[in-house]
Scaffold this motif. Structure first.
Motif, short mmCIF file in Angstrom:
data_model
loop_
_atom_site.label_atom_id
_atom_site.label_comp_id
_atom_site.label_asym_id
_atom_site.label_seq_id
_atom_site.Cartn_x
_atom_site.Cartn_y
_atom_site.Cartn_z
N GLU A 17 0.65 -1.16 0.46
CA GLU A 17 0.49 0.00 -0.19
C GLU A 17 0.67 1.46 0.32
N LYS A 18 1.95 1.76 0.74
CA LYS A 18 2.95 2.70 0.81
C LYS A 18 3.75 2.13 -0.55
N TYR A 19 4.17 1.38 -0.67
CA TYR A 19 4.78 1.56 -1.88
C TYR A 19 4.47 2.30 -3.21
N ASP A 20 2.74 1.76 -3.40
CA ASP A 20 1.77 1.72 -4.43
C ASP A 20 1.78 3.60 -4.56
N LYS A 21 1.57 3.81 -3.37
CA LYS A 21 0.90 5.68 -3.15
C LYS A 21 2.10 6.44 -3.47
N LEU A 22 3.24 5.89 -3.02
CA LEU A 22 4.81 6.44 -3.60
C LEU A 22 5.33 6.51 -5.09
N HIS A 23 4.79 5.34 -5.31
CA HIS A 23 5.26 5.27 -7.27
C HIS A 23 3.69 6.00 -7.91
N LYS A 24 3.07 6.09 -7.61
CA LYS A 24 1.50 7.22 -7.80
C LYS A 24 1.33 8.40 -8.00
N MET A 25 2.38 9.10 -6.65
CA MET A 25 3.31 10.42 -6.46
C MET A 25 4.44 10.06 -7.08
N LEU A 26 5.74 9.35 -7.27
CA LEU A 26 6.32 9.49 -8.29
C LEU A 26 5.69 9.50 -9.52
N VAL A 27 4.62 9.12 -10.04
CA VAL A 27 4.72 8.83 -11.85
C VAL A 27 3.89 10.49 -11.80
N LYS A 28 3.22 10.53 -10.63
CA LYS A 28 2.53 12.59 -11.23
C LYS A 28 3.51 13.30 -11.01
N TYR A 29 4.85 12.90 -10.69
CA TYR A 29 5.82 14.63 -10.51
C TYR A 29 6.15 13.91 -11.29
N ASP A 30 6.46 12.76 -12.24
CA ASP A 30 7.04 12.67 -13.34
C ASP A 30 6.44 13.49 -14.26
N ALA A 31 4.66 13.71 -14.40
CA ALA A 31 4.02 14.02 -15.81
C ALA A 31 3.48 15.73 -15.79
N GLY A 32 4.40 16.23 -14.42
CA GLY A 32 3.78 17.42 -14.22
C GLY A 32 2.95 17.66 -13.47
N LYS A 33 2.07 16.87 -13.16
CA LYS A 33 0.83 16.70 -12.33
C LYS A 33 0.45 16.53 -11.16
N LEU A 34 1.30 16.44 -10.27
CA LEU A 34 2.21 16.83 -8.76
C LEU A 34 1.20 18.23 -8.44
N ASP A 35 0.24 17.94 -7.07
CA ASP A 35 0.03 19.16 -6.61
C ASP A 35 0.29 19.61 -5.41
#
Length: 69
Positions: A17-35
Motif C-alpha cells: 500500500e505504501k509503495y503504491d502510494k509513493l509510486h503514484k506520487m512519483l508518476v504524477k511528479y514526472d508527469a508534472g501533475k503533482l499538486d
C-alpha cells in the motif's frame, strides 16, 4: 495458518500500500501533475521506492517458497 505467515502477509500488504502510494506520487511528479512540492529530494524518494520494490519481491519469493498465498 501459522503466526509468522500471517505477520508476513500483513507486512506485505502494508508495504504494498505504501509503495503504491509513493509510486503514484512519483508518476504524477514526472508527469508534472503533482499538486505539491516534495520536501525531500526526488532522488531520495525514487531510491526509497526502488528499495521498497526489492523488498516486496523478497516477500513475494518467500511466500512462494513457504506456500503462502
Amino acid at each position: 495458518m501459522e503466526n509468522y505467515k500471517l505477520r508476513m502477509i500483513n507486512e506485505y500488504r502494508e508495504l504494498k500500500e505504501k509503495y503504491d502510494k509513493l509510486h503514484k506520487m512519483l508518476v504524477k511528479y514526472d508527469a508534472g501533475k503533482l499538486d505539491f512540492i516534495p520536501t525531500c529530494p526526488i532522488d531520495m524518494l525514487r531510491k526509497q521506492a526502488s528499495i521498497m520494490g526489492q523488498y516486496l519481491y523478497i516477500l513475494e519469493t518467500r511466500a512462494v517458497i513457504e506456500g503462502v498465498s
